[in-house]
Design an enzyme around this catalytic site. Structure first.
Site, PDB file in Angstrom:
ATOM      1  N   LYS A 126       0.863  -1.187   0.000  1.00 49.10           N
ATOM      2  CA  LYS A 126       0.000   0.000   0.000  1.00 49.10           C
ATOM      3  C   LYS A 126       0.891   1.225   0.000  1.00 49.10           C
ATOM      4  O   LYS A 126       2.015   1.175   0.492  1.00 49.10           O
ATOM      5  CB  LYS A 126      -0.862   0.016   1.271  1.00 49.10           C
ATOM      6  CG  LYS A 126      -2.121   0.827   1.140  1.00 49.10           C
ATOM      7  CD  LYS A 126      -3.227  -0.016   0.558  1.00 49.10           C
ATOM      8  CE  LYS A 126      -4.466   0.782   0.251  1.00 49.10           C
ATOM      9  NZ  LYS A 126      -5.605  -0.113  -0.061  1.00 49.10           N
ATOM     10  N   ASP A 166      -7.066   4.193  -4.417  1.00 48.76           N
ATOM     11  CA  ASP A 166      -7.729   4.017  -3.124  1.00 48.76           C
ATOM     12  C   ASP A 166      -8.380   5.386  -2.873  1.00 48.76           C
ATOM     13  O   ASP A 166      -8.611   6.136  -3.829  1.00 48.76           O
ATOM     14  CB  ASP A 166      -6.700   3.630  -2.031  1.00 48.76           C
ATOM     15  CG  ASP A 166      -7.356   3.080  -0.762  1.00 48.76           C
ATOM     16  OD1 ASP A 166      -7.707   1.898  -0.739  1.00 48.76           O
ATOM     17  OD2 ASP A 166      -7.548   3.847   0.205  1.00 48.76           O
TER      18      ASP A 166
HETATM   19  N1  GLU Z   1      -7.394   0.046  -2.817  1.00 45.77           N
HETATM   20  C1  GLU Z   1      -8.109  -1.148  -3.142  1.00 45.77           C
HETATM   21  C2  GLU Z   1      -8.125  -2.080  -1.953  1.00 45.77           C
HETATM   22  O1  GLU Z   1      -8.179  -1.615  -0.839  1.00 45.77           O
HETATM   23  C3  GLU Z   1      -7.652  -1.781  -4.444  1.00 45.77           C
HETATM   24  C4  GLU Z   1      -6.229  -2.165  -4.525  1.00 45.77           C
HETATM   25  C5  GLU Z   1      -5.784  -2.646  -5.918  1.00 45.77           C
HETATM   26  O2  GLU Z   1      -6.618  -2.744  -6.799  1.00 45.77           O
HETATM   27  O3  GLU Z   1      -4.610  -2.925  -6.053  1.00 45.77           O
HETATM   28  O4  GLU Z   1      -8.169  -3.278  -2.052  1.00 45.77           O
END
Ligand code: GLU
Length: 452
Positions: A126, A166
């Protein structure tokens, strides 16, 4: 709690000062692993908990850009590369003033197990920044994204780390980030997901998190002989997850009666108008208070009128709730109010929206169905995985093809979590089932790959 788990959590509390949300996420996962760790001592022997709670790498950098008045602006940028045991780091970027290392560690940690559950080979990561996109011009957003990528580009790649969106990072930001990556490296690689449909994006990626969470709870309710048909649902948030939760609920015969943003919530007894919501949020980037201007039956309640210590959106009587905004937006008092008003299921679209006390309350009710984030909102990242597959194969699939695969993945996650809960004697406890199932795959891969 076992001595091993307890020791790890105590050590984390000492080494992660100020990272309360990360400790919360770790407590939620680790405490539910107890039956697995008791039944098989290999995880303790190979120091899995010690290793899995420390990111493999954290990159922290400065992002400077020039605002529209010619003034230099400075923010913190990060990428937490948490775990790559089962695939390249994968997880979104969050741009929000609340972002700090603790927040990104909580999100990256959750991502490890969520990604594992999807069945697609993706590790957990992340990233993001404390940059606040609110009130910034399009050019300011572009310059910020370009400068953010000028640092990030050296740490990502389509088989190493693949970020996505996100909170605060949607299609527009992914476009600017991708453009800058391409300019610096000269590579047209699938290094981000959530791309535009004309240049490598996947159909149904935008819808996937919201649609997926509704598919998940539908599977869960069906298993109990219930259904979504005719159900009134309270949804929080008004971003990508909330919008497509509202849309899918309607398609499956339920009605979303609320949406919210940080300034307040809308209650629309006629059902939230998805077209209007999309126009306000996706096109005009307006505040939600605008909604009631064209909907006389709807009521807007500003957050200044919420009862202290509660989230007003959960005071609306409903059959089910879909927290789809942000972490810790549903606490013990909120869930007690929901329950007293007849709510019998919660499906988490956001990451860690319920506090630990709220989760304990839900799990203690015999007539209650709780779909935890890691399982319920995995449809977004799963479809990112499908985008990576299409990029790697230099192909693109139709909307129906992707949506059908998404439905299959959500069904698989539910069944895997359910079967795992049964295996460990707590049938129907999807918190335990999803945590153990997600963890076991990653931990076993870590053991296979040696002490790294
Ligand atoms: N931010 C999204 C999550 O919390 C998607 C992450 C992604 O697609 O890599 O899963």
């Amino acid at each position: 709690m076992s001595a091993y788990i307890n020791k790890i959590l105590e050590d984390l509390k000492k080494s992660c000062i100020g990272q309360e949300v990360f400790i919360q996420a770790a407590t939620e996962v680790l405490s539910s692993l107890e039956p697995l760790l008791n039944s098989d001592k290999k995880y303790e022997k190979h120091a899995i908990l010690e290793r899995i709670t420390i990111p493999e790498r954290v990159v922290s950098f400065r992002v400077t850009y020039v605002d529209d008045n010619g003034k230099p602006r400075v923010n913190n940028g990060y990428r937490v590369q948490f775990n790559s045991a089962i695939g390249p780091y994968k997880g979104g970027l969050r741009f929000h003033p609340s972002v700090n290392l603790g927040v990104l560690k909580f999100l990256g940690f959750e991502q490890i197990f969520k990604n594992s559950l999807t069945g697609v080979s993706m590790g957990g990561g992340k990233g993001g920044s404390d940059f606040d996109p609110k009130g910034k011009s399009d050019n300011e957003i572009m310059r910020f994204c370009q400068n953010f990528m000028s640092e990030l580009y050296r740490h990502i790649g389509n088989t190493t780390d693949v970020p996505a969106g996100d909170i605060g990072v949607g299609g527009r930001e992914i476009g600017y980030l991708f453009g800058q990556y391409k300019k610096i490296t000269g590579l047209y690689d699938g290094i981000l997901t959530g791309k535009g449909l004309n240049w490598g994006g996947s159909l149904a990626r935008t819808q996937a998190t919201g649609y997926g969470s509704v598919y998940f709870i539908n599977n869960m309710l069906k298993k109990a002989g219930l259904g979504l048909e005719g159900k009134k649902c309270a949804v929080s948030g008004s971003g990508n997850v909330a919008i497509y939760t509202v849309e899918k609920l309607k398609q499956l015969g339920a009605t979303a009666i609320t949406v919210s943003d940080s300034n307040g919530f809308v209650y629309d007894p006629d059902g939230i108008d998805v077209a209007l919501l999309k126009e306000l949020k996706e096109i005009k980037r307006a505040r939600l208070s605008e909604y009631v201007k064209s909907k006389p039956n709807a009521k807007y309640t500003p957050s200044t009128e919420y009862k202290a210590g509660t989230n007003g959106v959960w005071s609306v009587p409903c059959d089910g709730a879909f927290p789809s905004a942000t972490q810790n937006e549903l606490n013990l008092e909120d869930i007690k109010t929901l329950y007293a008003n007849g709510c019998r299921f919660v499906c988490e679209g956001a990451n860690m929206p319920s506090t630990l006390e709220a989760i304990d309350f839900m799990l203690a009710q015999k007539d209650f169905y709780f779909a935890p984030a890691k399982a319920a909102n995995a449809g977004g990242v799963a479809t990112s995985g499908l985008e990576m597959m299409q990029n790697a194969g230099m192909t693109s699939w139709s909307f129906d093809e992707v949506d059908t695969k998404l439905q299959g993945i959500m069904k698989h996650i539910f069944e895997l979590s359910y079967e795992t809960s049964k295996e460990f004697g707590q049938e129907g406890n999807i918190v335990l089932g999803s945590n153990i199932a997600g963890f076991r795959k990653v931990a076993d891969a870590m053991i296979d790959q040696g002490y790294l």
